[in-house]
Design an enzyme around this catalytic site. Structure first.
Site, PDB file in Angstrom:
ATOM      1  N   HIS A 222       0.862  -1.187   0.000  1.00 49.73           N
ATOM      2  CA  HIS A 222       0.000   0.000   0.000  1.00 49.73           C
ATOM      3  C   HIS A 222       0.897   1.235   0.000  1.00 49.73           C
ATOM      4  O   HIS A 222       1.883   1.299   0.742  1.00 49.73           O
ATOM      5  CB  HIS A 222      -0.890  -0.040   1.241  1.00 49.73           C
ATOM      6  CG  HIS A 222      -1.426   1.282   1.677  1.00 49.73           C
ATOM      7  ND1 HIS A 222      -2.250   2.033   0.893  1.00 49.73           N
ATOM      8  CD2 HIS A 222      -1.251   1.991   2.822  1.00 49.73           C
ATOM      9  CE1 HIS A 222      -2.566   3.143   1.546  1.00 49.73           C
ATOM     10  NE2 HIS A 222      -1.975   3.134   2.707  1.00 49.73           N
ATOM     11  N   TYR A 253      -6.314   8.922   2.223  1.00 51.41           N
ATOM     12  CA  TYR A 253      -6.387   9.356   3.612  1.00 51.41           C
ATOM     13  C   TYR A 253      -5.159  10.217   3.911  1.00 51.41           C
ATOM     14  O   TYR A 253      -4.140  10.152   3.218  1.00 51.41           O
ATOM     15  CB  TYR A 253      -6.504   8.184   4.587  1.00 51.41           C
ATOM     16  CG  TYR A 253      -5.283   7.301   4.686  1.00 51.41           C
ATOM     17  CD1 TYR A 253      -4.225   7.611   5.535  1.00 51.41           C
ATOM     18  CD2 TYR A 253      -5.184   6.130   3.935  1.00 51.41           C
ATOM     19  CE1 TYR A 253      -3.100   6.798   5.627  1.00 51.41           C
ATOM     20  CE2 TYR A 253      -4.077   5.304   4.025  1.00 51.41           C
ATOM     21  CZ  TYR A 253      -3.032   5.652   4.872  1.00 51.41           C
ATOM     22  OH  TYR A 253      -1.921   4.855   4.966  1.00 51.41           O
ATOM     23  N   ASP A 538     -27.129 -21.987  17.080  1.00 52.16           N
ATOM     24  CA  ASP A 538     -28.365 -22.763  17.228  1.00 52.16           C
ATOM     25  C   ASP A 538     -28.360 -23.810  16.128  1.00 52.16           C
ATOM     26  O   ASP A 538     -27.930 -23.561  15.004  1.00 52.16           O
ATOM     27  CB  ASP A 538     -29.612 -21.883  17.182  1.00 52.16           C
ATOM     28  CG  ASP A 538     -29.803 -21.171  15.846  1.00 52.16           C
ATOM     29  OD1 ASP A 538     -28.822 -21.033  15.087  1.00 52.16           O
ATOM     30  OD2 ASP A 538     -30.931 -20.730  15.567  1.00 52.16           O
TER      31      ASP A 538
END
Length: 807
Positions: A222, A253, A538
């Site tokens: 990156h 960013y 379950d």
């Protein structure tokens, strides 16, 4: 106390050593191939930006715990977390809407977040340009993790309690005897161990290969660059005062570093690296987790950055890197004890954002037998076989990198590789115009275009643009048609196992909450509990013979859990791939099935929750009298080779009964009307049966795992409950995970939601405080920026007396 070896002294390994020694597990050796406290993995180069908001509640909680822990740590006079807040900006209406949705996700996870105006954003981050902004998501508790400092603080703390760290030491092999780990071989000798925890990060696949474990981790590079000092930042004297900034619409960013800015870029092609090709520290130019910068991939990054931060236009780059970090095939970390080797644990593919939360959960898991938070999404044993192939890992890891900042709908399926798994029904489903989503690699119809003609008779409320994605009004038409006559549902994606052998009854009695001492031919709905009575799953147990059980479970995690604990005389076998299932549901289901068999299918002969082996036409089937959609009907199972014949047999016979094929959308709508819970969505290990409204599935007395804790619960003094909410306006659609509000304050969150086409109401199941769980209580649900009024209603809304199911 067990001897524990932790492989890797990055932020996960150091935090885990700190958490374990704090709990009294101090016989710990941390082995690191690099130098302390900056060993050269992803922790050493990561920019440390922490955005807590996440679509997964567990991941958001991991991030929240990481912030809390790092903020509490001091390295000399320095804090280990700079709480400067975060801004996620929007420059298009679509992104602004997404920020409102993300604000809801944050609030539902207990994270303080709000969408603010462009002017408010500009005050917080003056470098932004006003005319491009439509708004921003502001989270004041986000910020910058100083991971290297935190490593040292946590490492030294663990050492003070008895742990030892050995650096410049590479693991070369994992020793094992009789399926249990016994030690670790290294370049500095062999270390005995009862437990080995691999926190090797980008080297995880290399460590996994030592024990024959395929890890669904793909290291990718990156791009990150740091600018020269900028005049606009000259007045700032500390490391960071500006909020960390994310411009997801442009894959960018930013974070402040003194008088410079870091620019992170996800807009480049995926740069995959094999773990075995990562250079050792002595050969790496800077550190092993940094590979040579590729300027051609940086193209476009600064141009897009300048659009929102114009002062970057004349700013040069001082440092640049391609930093390695890990992606997985499903974007969740790998956590827990691997089922292939007892004592071999994994905590990998963990970003700095979630590191301390993951480490806390791992320590609880090792010490207490289970974590406080639900970790089924992260369990290392969750994967199907196809997800662990090298090609699949690389392709999905690369695609997840591409999509990391994309606008993704909750139902959005992976685009490639598809189709991957298909059932023998697939050809017929295509012929009927099935609209397919993906589930466990299978192509699963959401609705059928062949039913479009029914829409004129069964109207559905209109939906907004977001909730209309992967939806059709045909879904409502399918619901109403099934309620009137009969529908055929593909239920093959449900995991199926066989538990056989002498002692299988006793084993299942110990593991499940149901009363299984019934004659062969009986079906029992059961729960799997942990020692604290938290629900692990379950399951539906069908007793075929004295020592022969056919069980529907939720995931590979369930299968491995039962396999790990089964005695030698009990055999647990996954039969999912070799079998198929169809649901035949609706008031005419019995008449249709009876037309194909000479066996008596009357209510007296095959009642509710009963099982029969028979033939439908020429097809041998197991006919189970149960229905997850709340109608008379059967789950029908046969071997995969009979799939097409089973479909065609039912389809041909069904013409006189009004049979339609119905998709998963109709299935979900009908199950919510009936109040049936979905494990992993509506409840998980953080909840007990009383809270979830499932105490009917727990037998009286004891003898099962978690019995003592369950029997100690005061069901009249619960703190929370799962309730059915009815939205006042039928056109107010919510999708799940939205915050539930009381007088404007967040008090809970939605789990599942769908329009109840039979009852004409918009339904949402949600966790709320017990004090607000009484019928008639007024609440609201925040959907994007709108608060929709809702009321706690009866649970279930449809056929509460079970007359249709048991008729």
């Amino acid at each position: 106390m067990p001897k524990i070896i932790i492989i890797g002294a990055g932020i996960v390994g150091c935090s885990l050593a700190d958490e374990l020694t704090e709990r009294g597990y101090c016989d710990i050796t941390v082995i690191e191939k690099g130098k302390l406290w900056k060993p050269g993995g992803s922790t050493s180069h990561a920019p440390g930006v922490v955005f807590q908001t996440n679509g997964s509640r567990t991941m958001a909680q991991f991030a929240r715990q990481t912030v809390e822990k790092l903020y509490s740590l001091q390295h000399s006079d320095d804090t280990c977390f700079l709480k400067v807040g975060s801004l996620e900006i929007a420059t298009t209406p679509e992104r602004l809407a997404e920020l409102h949705r993300r604000a809801g996700l944050a609030l539902s996870a207990g994270i303080n977040a709000q969408v603010i105006s462009p002017d408010e954003a500009l005050k917080l981050h003056p470098l932004l340009v006003r005319d491009k902004l439509l708004g921003a998501l502001y989270v004041p508790d986000d910020g910058i993790a100083r991971a290297v400092l935190a490593d040292e603080v946590m490492g030294e703390r663990a050492i003070s309690r008895g742990a030892r760290y050995i650096d410049s030491c590479e693991v070369t092999a994992i020793d094992q005897v009789d399926g249990h780990v016994t030690g670790v071989q290294t370049t500095q000798g062999t270390f005995p161990a009862d437990i080995v925890v691999s926190c090797a990060g980008i080297w995880g696949p290399k460590i996994g290969a030592m024990v024959g474990m395929s890890k669904a981790i793909q290291p990718l590079a990156h791009q990150l660059c740091y600018t020269v000092p900028m005049p606009e930042l000259a007045s700032y004297k500390t490391e960071a005062e500006l909020p960390v900034l994310r411009h997801q619409g442009s894959d960018l960013y930013f974070r402040q570093r003194g008088q410079s800015l870091a620019v992170g870029w996800y807009g480049h092609r995926p740069l995959a690296v094999k773990a075995q090709d990562i250079l050792p520290a002595e050969l790496a130019e800077v550190m092993p987790s940094q590979v040579p910068f590729t300027p051609e991939d940086w193209k476009g990054a600064m141009e897009r950055s300048i659009e929102v931060i114009p002062s970057l236009k004349d700013t040069d780059i001082a440092e640049s890197m391609n930093g390695l970090f890990s992606f997985t095939v499903d974007n969740f970390p790998l956590m827990g004890e691997w089922s292939g080797l007892k004592g071999f644990w994994v905590a990998e593919a963990v970003w700095v954002t979630h590191a301390c939360g993951v480490a806390r959960a791992m320590a609880e898991w090792i010490v207490n037998g289970h974590p406080t938070l639900a970790v089924h999404e992260c369990d290392v044993n969750r994967f199907d076989a196809h997800q662990l192939g090298a090609q699949h890992i690389e392709e999905r890891g690369a695609q997840n990198f591409v999509e990391v900042y994309d606008l993704l709908h909750p139902l959005q399926p992976m685009e490639s590789p598809r189709p991957l798994r298909t059932t023998g029904f697939y050809q017929r489903q295509q012929e009927l115009g099935g609209f397919f989503l993906e589930a466990a690699g299978y192509e699963r119809p959401q609705w059928y275009e062949a039913n479009a003609g029914l829409v004129d008779h069964f109207k559905s409320p209109s939906r907004d643009e977001w909730s209309s994605k992967f939806w059709s009004p045909i879904i409502g038409a399918e619901v109403c048609s099934v309620r009137e006559s009969v529908g055929l549902f593909d239920i093959t994606t449900l995991k199926r196992i066989e538990v056989t052998g002498k002692g299988s009854l006793e084993f299942l009695e110990q593991m499940t909450t149901g009363n299984l001492r019934k004659k062969p031919g009986s079906i029992t709905y059961c729960l799997l509990l942990n020692d604290k009575a938290g629900m692990l799953s379950d399951i539906t147990v069908m007793r075929r013979g004295e020592h022969d059980f056919f069980i529907g479970v939720n995931s590979n995690t369930d299968i491995n859990y039962l396999k790990q604990l089964a005695p030698d005389t009990v055999h647990v076998r996954d039969v999912t791939a070799g079998t198929v299932g169809l649901g035949l549901f609706g008031p005419k289901a019995r008449a249709l099935a009876q037309s194909l068999t000479r066996d008596d299918l009357s209510n007296g002969a095959l009642g509710y929750f009963k099982l029969k082996s028979t033939y439908l036409g020429h097809v041998p089937v197991m006919l189970a009298r149960l229905s997850y959609v709340g109608e008379l009907g059967y789950e029908i199972y046969t071997t995969a080779d009979f799939a097409l014949k089973l479909w065609d047999t039912l389809w041909q016979a069904g013409k006189e009964f009004g049979l339609i094929a119905a998709g998963r959308g109709a299935f979900n709508s009908m199950r919510l009307e009936k109040g049936y819970r979905s494990y992993g969505t509506d409840m998980n290990s953080e909840h007990n049966p009383h809270e979830a409204g499932l105490s009917f599935a727990v037998r009286k007395g004891g003898g099962y795992k978690g019995a003592e804790a369950f029997n100690a619960i005061d069901k009249d003094a619960l703190n929370r409950r799962l309730v059915c909410l009815i939205l006042e306006n039928p056109q107010h659609v919510v999708l799940g995970k939205e915050p539930v509000l009381h007088h404007g304050k967040p008090v809970g969150y939605v789990t599942s939601a769908y329009f109840g086409h039979t009852i004409g109401k918009q339904l949402a199941y949600a966790w709320v405080p017990a004090a607000l769980s009484n019928q008639g209580t007024s609440l609201s649900i925040r959907y994007f920026q709108n608060d929709y009024p809702a009321t706690v209603g009866e649970d279930p809304q449809y056929d509460p007396q079970m007359t249709r199911l048991k008729s």
